[in-house]
Design a protein around this motif. Sequence first.
Motif, PDB file in Angstrom:
ATOM      1  N   ASP A 179      64.810  65.495  24.261  1.00  0.00           N
ATOM      2  CA  ASP A 179      64.894  63.916  25.000  1.00  0.00           C
ATOM      3  C   ASP A 179      64.178  64.473  26.424  1.00  0.00           C
ATOM      4  N   GLY A 216      67.057  68.904  27.199  1.00  0.00           N
ATOM      5  CA  GLY A 216      66.351  67.738  27.858  1.00  0.00           C
ATOM      6  C   GLY A 216      64.902  68.349  28.592  1.00  0.00           C
ATOM      7  N   LYS A 275      66.714  71.395  30.740  1.00  0.00           N
ATOM      8  CA  LYS A 275      68.260  70.943  31.133  1.00  0.00           C
ATOM      9  C   LYS A 275      69.088  71.079  29.865  1.00  0.00           C
TER      10      LYS A 275
HETATM   11  N1  ADE Z   1      70.903  68.756  25.296  1.00  0.00           N
HETATM   12  C1  ADE Z   1      70.062  67.791  24.803  1.00  0.00           C
HETATM   13  N2  ADE Z   1      69.357  67.179  25.776  1.00  0.00           N
HETATM   14  C2  ADE Z   1      69.980  67.420  26.694  1.00  0.00           C
HETATM   15  C3  ADE Z   1      70.166  66.880  28.118  1.00  0.00           C
HETATM   16  N3  ADE Z   1      69.228  66.040  28.303  1.00  0.00           N
HETATM   17  N4  ADE Z   1      70.817  67.281  28.972  1.00  0.00           N
HETATM   18  C4  ADE Z   1      71.838  68.356  28.674  1.00  0.00           C
HETATM   19  N5  ADE Z   1      71.755  68.840  27.529  1.00  0.00           N
HETATM   20  C5  ADE Z   1      71.061  68.546  26.460  1.00  0.00           C
END
Ligand code: ADE
Length: 240
Positions: free
Chosen positions: A203, A95, A177
Amino acid sequence: MDFKRVAVVMAMEAEAEPLLEAVGARPADAPAWAAALPCKLYSAYEAGLELMVAVGGTDPFTGVDCIGTQAAALATQVAVSAHAPDLVVSAGTAGGYRRSGAEVGHVYVAWPRIVCHDRRIPLGGFDAFGRGEHPVADLRATAAELGMRSGIVTTGDSLDESTADAEAIAASGAEVKEMEAAAVAWVARLNEVPVTALKVISDLVDDPAPTPEQFAANLGSVVLILRDAVKALLDRLGPG
Ligand code: ADE
């Protein structure tokens, strides 16, 4: 900085599959002591590098990919023992944050450290252990040449971001993240092997759209970016 033996540690089959195909990786044997563990090993030659890819594998109890820190730590130790790498790379999706200027598909290389955001241990003396900070190899110049960003990577065992996680992440200055890098870094450091993390943003955590929906919608395209980014990094790091 020439490396000769690199281990890439990845969590999900869907993240690893395009890379494994692109480098012509073949299944490799795990050490006998690791026979009961779910992680899967693959080996390949890439840009003069002896490459091992360790993938978390399938959890025998629930039937899904082993994502998160437990399996990442195991896979890293198995890869280090089987391959004796001179660099370990935690590679996968992550993320990102609009507030840091991130967009889906951006590629980050960890710098200057990998940290943890969900190990809250308010017992005397455990603060630093809980933060779980580990230094990384300085690949900033290579990352910049490849058009990749550099930033602090933060790890926790949840896909969502709780209020407490958000506070810890903001305080650490992390821009990326995800769920494995700090475990990979801890085990690499225990074994005195330099480590880095290469993460592609799947994301945006501070977007109103739910993270699982963003992740599902973007996974297919970002794993191809991940494949190309890992290959590009290896091509720069190897002897050629
Ligand atoms: N892997 C991909 N997106 C993630 C997120 N937002 N938080 C933790 N791991 C992830």
